[in-house]
Design an enzyme around this catalytic site. Structure first.
Site, PDB file in Angstrom:
ATOM      1  N   GLU A  83       0.814  -1.208   0.000  1.00  0.00           N
ATOM      2  CA  GLU A  83       0.000   0.000   0.000  1.00  0.00           C
ATOM      3  C   GLU A  83       0.853   1.266   0.000  1.00  0.00           C
ATOM      4  O   GLU A  83       1.798   1.388   0.771  1.00  0.00           O
ATOM      5  CB  GLU A  83      -0.940   0.002   1.203  1.00  0.00           C
ATOM      6  CG  GLU A  83      -1.927  -1.152   1.233  1.00  0.00           C
ATOM      7  CD  GLU A  83      -2.933  -1.118   0.081  1.00  0.00           C
ATOM      8  OE1 GLU A  83      -3.020  -0.096  -0.626  1.00  0.00           O
ATOM      9  OE2 GLU A  83      -3.645  -2.128  -0.097  1.00  0.00           O
ATOM     10  N   ARG A  93     -18.174  -0.350   5.057  1.00  0.00           N
ATOM     11  CA  ARG A  93     -19.230  -1.037   4.293  1.00  0.00           C
ATOM     12  C   ARG A  93     -19.974  -2.025   5.165  1.00  0.00           C
ATOM     13  O   ARG A  93     -21.171  -2.242   5.002  1.00  0.00           O
ATOM     14  CB  ARG A  93     -18.608  -1.741   3.083  1.00  0.00           C
ATOM     15  CG  ARG A  93     -19.605  -2.490   2.196  1.00  0.00           C
ATOM     16  CD  ARG A  93     -18.899  -3.189   1.047  1.00  0.00           C
ATOM     17  NE  ARG A  93     -17.878  -4.142   1.495  1.00  0.00           N
ATOM     18  CZ  ARG A  93     -18.143  -5.394   1.874  1.00  0.00           C
ATOM     19  NH1 ARG A  93     -19.389  -5.854   1.873  1.00  0.00           N
ATOM     20  NH2 ARG A  93     -17.171  -6.192   2.257  1.00  0.00           N
ATOM     21  N   CYS A 146      -8.425  -1.736   8.033  1.00  0.00           N
ATOM     22  CA  CYS A 146      -7.042  -1.786   7.533  1.00  0.00           C
ATOM     23  C   CYS A 146      -6.497  -0.388   7.282  1.00  0.00           C
ATOM     24  O   CYS A 146      -5.398  -0.036   7.735  1.00  0.00           O
ATOM     25  CB  CYS A 146      -6.977  -2.627   6.255  1.00  0.00           C
ATOM     26  SG  CYS A 146      -7.133  -4.401   6.533  1.00  0.00           S
ATOM     27  N   HIS A 169      -1.636  -5.609   2.077  1.00  0.00           N
ATOM     28  CA  HIS A 169      -2.823  -6.456   1.998  1.00  0.00           C
ATOM     29  C   HIS A 169      -2.449  -7.784   1.340  1.00  0.00           C
ATOM     30  O   HIS A 169      -1.623  -7.818   0.419  1.00  0.00           O
ATOM     31  CB  HIS A 169      -3.915  -5.779   1.164  1.00  0.00           C
ATOM     32  CG  HIS A 169      -4.847  -4.944   1.967  1.00  0.00           C
ATOM     33  ND1 HIS A 169      -4.979  -3.574   1.786  1.00  0.00           N
ATOM     34  CD2 HIS A 169      -5.709  -5.277   2.962  1.00  0.00           C
ATOM     35  CE1 HIS A 169      -5.886  -3.108   2.635  1.00  0.00           C
ATOM     36  NE2 HIS A 169      -6.352  -4.120   3.354  1.00  0.00           N
TER      37      HIS A 169
END
Length: 217
Positions: A83, A93, A146, A169
């Site tokens: 990342e 979500r 995360c 990830h």
């Protein structure tokens, strides 16, 4: 205080109905390992807004590490995603493991819009490719726990420039992917080997490689 010769790796507890989280499985396998003269310490973080950062800050204070890499599961991704940037937004979500579901909230109220990783992610990607591991540079860590942890990590270390830190990830494990038809996966043992290489490169590389690794969309 100078950083100790310690590497802090973190993974997460299971979430979203999963029974395991390969991030913790892969990270915990490196507990106590010696890499480039540094000792690896693994810590498991809760999948919970706020609480995860408290656990991370406690580990940072205890370990005073030279290098920190937080690892999380991203079901649907096919490669290790190194990342690049964490953004100051929580927009969940699904609820976290404490049934919290923040929407359009900042991670840190008075924090900047974003932080960039201080890991040499391009050199890491090249080393992973050379060693046969699938890896990519990712331009988004999402807006769930995360990213929350990634942003909180970089904020906590914002004045400790000597301590490199970032987030990776990883895909589902094969056991998880069997319950998600068509989803890519990567063996936990492979992820552990890749993380060992990532740590080695991060400790050995002073200046990141200047090679193209951007995204068109």
């Amino acid at each position: 205080m100078t950083a100790r010769r310690t590497v802090l790796l973190t993974g997460f507890q299971p979430f979203g109905g999963e029974q395991v989280n390969p991030s913790w499985q892969a990270v915990s396998a490196l507990q106590g390992a010696r890499i480039a003269g540094h000792r690896v310490v693994a810590r498991e973080l809760p999948v919970a807004f706020g609480t995860s950062l408290k656990a991370l800050r406690a580990a940072l204070k205890e370990m005073q590490p030279a290098l920190v890499i937080c690892v999380g599961q991203a079901g649907g991704r096919a490669q290790l995603s190194l990342e690049r940037v964490a953004i100051n937004v929580d927009d969940a979500r699904i609820p976290d493991n404490r049934d919290q579901q923040p929407v359009d909230m900042p991670v840190i109220g008075d924090g900047p819009a974003a932080y960039f990783t201080t890991l040499p992610i391009k050199a890491m990607r090249e080393a992973l490719h050379t060693a046969g591991f699938p890896a990519e540079i990712s331009q988004t860590a999402g807006t769930y726990v995360c990213n929350h942890v990634f942003y909180g990590l970089m904020h906590a270390l914002r004045r400790q420039r000597a301590v490199r830190a970032g987030f990776i990830h990883i895909p589902y494990s094969p056991a998880q992917a069997s319950a998600h038809p068509g989803a890519p996966s990567l063996a936990v043992e492979t992820v552990t080997q890749a993380l060992r290489e990532v740590v080695r490169v991060a400790l050995a590389t002073r200046d990141d490689a200047r090679i193209a690794a951007g995204a068109e969309h």
